[in-house]
Design an enzyme around this catalytic site. Structure first.
Site, short mmCIF file in Angstrom:
data_model
loop_
_atom_site.label_atom_id
_atom_site.label_comp_id
_atom_site.label_asym_id
_atom_site.label_seq_id
_atom_site.Cartn_x
_atom_site.Cartn_y
_atom_site.Cartn_z
N HIS A 123 -10.54 3.17 -8.14
CA HIS A 123 -10.15 4.37 -7.44
C HIS A 123 -9.47 5.57 -8.27
O HIS A 123 -9.45 4.56 -9.84
CB HIS A 123 -9.31 3.70 -6.41
CG HIS A 123 -8.37 3.18 -5.93
ND1 HIS A 123 -6.98 3.57 -6.78
CD2 HIS A 123 -8.01 1.81 -5.71
CE1 HIS A 123 -6.27 2.85 -6.96
NE2 HIS A 123 -6.47 2.13 -6.37
N HIS A 183 -6.24 3.71 -10.51
CA HIS A 183 -6.69 3.40 -11.46
C HIS A 183 -7.20 3.16 -12.89
O HIS A 183 -6.44 3.71 -14.02
CB HIS A 183 -7.80 2.03 -11.75
CG HIS A 183 -7.93 1.06 -9.69
ND1 HIS A 183 -8.78 0.86 -9.43
CD2 HIS A 183 -6.70 0.15 -10.16
CE1 HIS A 183 -7.89 -0.55 -7.85
NE2 HIS A 183 -6.76 0.40 -8.98
N CYS A 187 3.29 -11.07 1.88
CA CYS A 187 2.77 -10.37 1.62
C CYS A 187 1.48 -10.73 1.39
O CYS A 187 1.31 -10.63 -0.24
CB CYS A 187 3.41 -8.90 1.68
SG CYS A 187 1.62 -7.91 1.73
N CYS A 224 -0.10 -7.86 -1.14
CA CYS A 224 0.95 -7.69 -3.31
C CYS A 224 0.64 -9.16 -3.49
O CYS A 224 0.85 -9.44 -4.96
CB CYS A 224 2.20 -7.41 -2.66
SG CYS A 224 2.76 -6.11 -2.34
N CYS A 236 5.68 -5.57 5.17
CA CYS A 236 5.42 -5.24 3.79
C CYS A 236 6.15 -3.38 3.47
O CYS A 236 4.96 -2.59 3.60
CB CYS A 236 4.33 -5.33 3.15
SG CYS A 236 3.89 -4.86 1.07
N HIS A 252 2.27 -2.04 2.08
CA HIS A 252 1.20 -2.18 2.39
C HIS A 252 1.52 -1.54 3.81
O HIS A 252 0.54 -1.63 4.88
CB HIS A 252 0.42 -3.75 2.38
CG HIS A 252 -0.39 -3.30 0.97
ND1 HIS A 252 0.70 -3.85 0.25
CD2 HIS A 252 -1.10 -2.37 0.39
CE1 HIS A 252 0.09 -4.11 -0.72
NE2 HIS A 252 -1.39 -3.34 -1.33
N LYS A 297 0.32 9.72 0.80
CA LYS A 297 0.12 8.79 -0.16
C LYS A 297 -1.28 8.56 0.02
O LYS A 297 -2.33 9.38 1.99
CB LYS A 297 0.53 6.77 0.92
CG LYS A 297 0.16 6.16 0.14
CD LYS A 297 0.52 5.17 0.26
CE LYS A 297 0.01 3.87 -0.60
NZ LYS A 297 0.57 2.48 -0.17
N LYS A 307 -7.95 6.82 2.68
CA LYS A 307 -8.96 7.10 3.58
C LYS A 307 -9.48 7.44 4.88
O LYS A 307 -10.39 8.39 4.85
CB LYS A 307 -10.42 5.76 3.51
CG LYS A 307 -11.09 5.17 2.26
CD LYS A 307 -11.95 4.64 1.74
CE LYS A 307 -12.40 4.91 0.69
NZ LYS A 307 -13.01 3.89 0.70
N1 MSP Z 1 -3.21 -6.58 -10.73
C1 MSP Z 1 -1.99 -6.13 -10.51
C2 MSP Z 1 -1.19 -5.94 -11.96
C3 MSP Z 1 -1.12 -6.60 -12.64
S1 MSP Z 1 -0.92 -6.16 -14.09
C4 MSP Z 1 0.03 -8.24 -14.40
C5 MSP Z 1 -1.88 -4.47 -9.57
N2 MSP Z 1 -3.15 -4.19 -9.26
S2 MSP Z 1 -4.17 -2.82 -8.71
O1 MSP Z 1 -5.05 -2.63 -8.96
O2 MSP Z 1 -3.86 -2.71 -7.01
O3 MSP Z 1 -2.73 -2.12 -9.72
C6 MSP Z 1 -3.45 -0.77 -10.61
C7 MSP Z 1 -2.46 -0.03 -10.74
O4 MSP Z 1 -3.03 1.04 -10.48
C8 MSP Z 1 -1.01 -0.17 -10.39
O5 MSP Z 1 -0.02 0.60 -11.98
C9 MSP Z 1 -0.85 0.34 -9.83
O6 MSP Z 1 0.38 1.67 -9.94
C10 MSP Z 1 -1.84 2.15 -10.04
N3 MSP Z 1 -1.83 2.37 -9.14
C11 MSP Z 1 -2.99 2.24 -7.72
N4 MSP Z 1 -2.57 3.29 -6.62
C12 MSP Z 1 -2.72 4.88 -7.02
C13 MSP Z 1 -2.04 5.54 -6.94
N5 MSP Z 1 -2.33 6.05 -5.94
N6 MSP Z 1 -1.14 6.52 -8.07
C14 MSP Z 1 -1.35 6.42 -9.02
N7 MSP Z 1 -0.93 4.74 -9.26
C15 MSP Z 1 -1.56 3.92 -8.70
O7 MSP Z 1 -1.57 -3.98 -9.46
#
Ligand code: MSP
Length: 504
Positions: A19, A22, A127, A130, A145, A148, A298, A301
């Site tokens: 999404h 990422h 959690c 997390c 949490c 979440h 935040k 959906k």
């Molecule tokens: N798997 C762990 C990270 C392990 S690193 C050794 C994780 N994964 S995640 O897929 O949930 O998130 C990855 C990244 O996406 C995080 O840096 C998180 O901050 C970022 N984002 C997810 N949603 C976000 C927003 N809405 N806005 C900005 N970035 C956010 O955490």
């Protein structure tokens, strides 16, 4: 020898599809990687997927799949996303890779042998989303949490513990010696405050879970997923290039780019673990904020305020998505994003201020000078206004200030638009006596557009490559970002609009 520069993204959970969040972290890291390559650094850029642990095991079970099946399916989606976003990663790590798992075991065995691990009973609020036990001051009212907002579960099990508490003095020393270990500064302060409260030992293994990396000294346990995940930054270097070990060349990492929700893991657990394993700690952890829905809440959906990166790319293109995310939200802070704002930035800035400037410049050189850039001195006033720009941009990007650097570049894009209006080349072209003035104007505009395009390359790689070729000057190393004192004599050709007006 070229300076080595190693930049990473967090590795993404494969329990869900890619999404915007990422895409955001990955694009920002890509901007730094591309910029440092322009500067001739020896760059390694890593991204990948985090495949073990409860979140993935639970999501797989819910879909009637084996964890590996779900991981394969979603890892492929993340891998496919990279070229779509024009990401220039050098490797894509998956924590289910056999080489990663072997290296995790090797490093954590060393931590164990060094005496930093013991067996104990863990009880606490957990959690599952997390995959994190929460400490007292993190828990929301009603045992929920903080991230979440779901109810935490009370868990108790026999675990191996990592003696984090013993690393308090070493971490304090690290933070005292390196005020830029965590940037921006407010996140340095947040991490320091966390340490100052006193650190508790943390769970290093789970006994009830089998989807993970087995603990070598007790294979009835797997490592707690965060240790396995954090180590990706280190393990990848040992097998990213078959037959070569890149660890000596790139470790320690220059920048870990992360979101603020995973600060504790990267700024406290991670350096402590590295110290425990006798390894150097990274140079910087850059912490960015959250992208919020257009309503400032935040994204979710159910609120219907989600910005879909695929829709943005489909309507506006990849460059526009990259530009928008780093332009509209100050990198390092939180910011609201939405389709209206994408449209506004696209129309006003990419299509008008930049795309139109480029098209007009090429068209005027084609029309008035038959496509040849006049080989005359460029305007000394412009030259002076551009002189410090590459250095200033580089200094900002050395601190990963990607939005501020883009703003500096954009001020010059606007400057060139004013220059066109001030000089009105179409009027000069009517007066044969103004031929010298027209030559100077066209040479200066060409040089300005070209130099800015080199600086914009990390942000919008597709459009800038097209434009540099059209300018007759495809070089985009950092030396080419300098505004030259003389017109180049290059031959240009006109192009279709880089950022065309769209049908609404
Ligand atoms: N798997 C762990 C990270 C392990 S690193 C050794 C994780 N994964 S995640 O897929 O949930 O998130 C990855 C990244 O996406 C995080 O840096 C998180 O901050 C970022 N984002 C997810 N949603 C976000 C927003 N809405 N806005 C900005 N970035 C956010 O955490």
């Amino acid at each position: 020898m070229a300076m080595s520069f190693y930049v990473t993204t967090p590795i993404y959970y494969v329990n869900a599809q890619p999404h915007l969040g990422h895409a955001y972290t990955t694009i920002a890291a890509d901007v730094l990687a591309r910029h440092m390559r322009q500067r001739g650094a020896d760059v390694f850029f890593l991204t990948g997927t985090d495949e073990h642990g409860e979140p993935v095991a639970d999501a797989a079970r819910a879909q009637g799949l084996e964890p590996q099946q779900l991981a394969d399916r979603n890892a492929a989606r993340f891998q496919a996303l990279m070229p779509q976003l024009s990401i220039s990663n050098d490797f894509f790590i998956r924590t289910s890779d056999a080489q990663h798992k072997a290296k995790v075991q090797e490093v954590l065995q060393r931590v164990y042998d060094n005496g930093h691990v013991y067996k104990g009973l863990y009880e606490g609020w957990y959690c599952p989303r997390c995959a994190d036990f929460k400490v007292e001051n993190e828990i929301l009212e009603g045992n929920r949490c903080p991230i979440h907002e779901i109810e935490l579960t009370r868990e108790s099990e026999e675990n191996y513990f990592f003696r984090l508490s013993a690393f308090q003095p070493k971490l304090e020393q690290l933070y005292a010696e390196r005020p830029d270990f965590v940037v921006p500064a407010r996140h340095y302060n947040e991490a320091s405050a966390f340490i100052a409260q006193g650190l508790q030992d943390i769970s290093l293994s789970r006994a009830r879970l089998s989807w993970g990396v087995p603990v070598p000294w007790d294979p009835t346990h797997v490592f707690y997923v965060w240790f396995d995940a954090l180590l990706n930054y280190y393990t990848a270097l040992s097998y990213a290039r078959p037959g070569e070990d890149l660890t000596g060349r790139y470790w320690p990492a220059t920048f870990h780019i992360i979101g603020k929700d995973i600060l504790k893991f990267h700024t406290i657990f991670w350096p402590a673990l590295l110290i425990a394993a006798d390894l150097p700690v990274p140079e910087h952890v850059f912490v960015h904020g959250f992208l919020l829905g257009a309503d400032g809440r935040k994204m979710s959906k159910s609120l219907g305020n989600v910005l879909d990166p695929f829709e943005v790319m489909q309507q506006f293109g990849t460059d526009a998505l990259r530009f928008y995310l780093l332009r509209d939200v100050a990198f390092g802070g939180d910011g609201a994003v939405g389709m209206d704002a994408v449209t506004a930035r696209y129309d006003a800035e990419l299509a008008n201020e930049y795309g139109n400037l480029a098209s007009r410049t090429l068209a005027m050189i084609a029309r008035y000078r038959d496509g040849a850039v006049p080989s005359v001195a460029t305007d000394p006033a412009l030259l002076a206004e551009f002189a410090e720009l590459p250095r200033e941009v580089a200094e900002m990007l050395d601190r990963a200030e990607a939005t501020q650097a883009l703003e500096l570049i954009w001020q010059r894009v606007r400057r060139l638009n004013r220059y066109v209006e001030e000089r009105a080349p179409w009027q000069l072209a009517r007066e044969p006596s103004e031929a010298d003035q027209l030559d100077q104007t066209l040479a200066s505009l060409h040089e300005g557009v070209r130099a800015l395009t080199v600086l914009l390359h990390p942000y919008i790689p597709g459009a800038t490559d097209t434009l540099l070729v059209a300018c007759g000057a495809p070089a985009r190393d950092y030396g080419a970002a300098a505004f030259a004192a003389a017109g180049s004599g290059a031959r240009v050709h006109t192009i279709a609009p880089l950022f065309p007006k769209r049908d609404r």
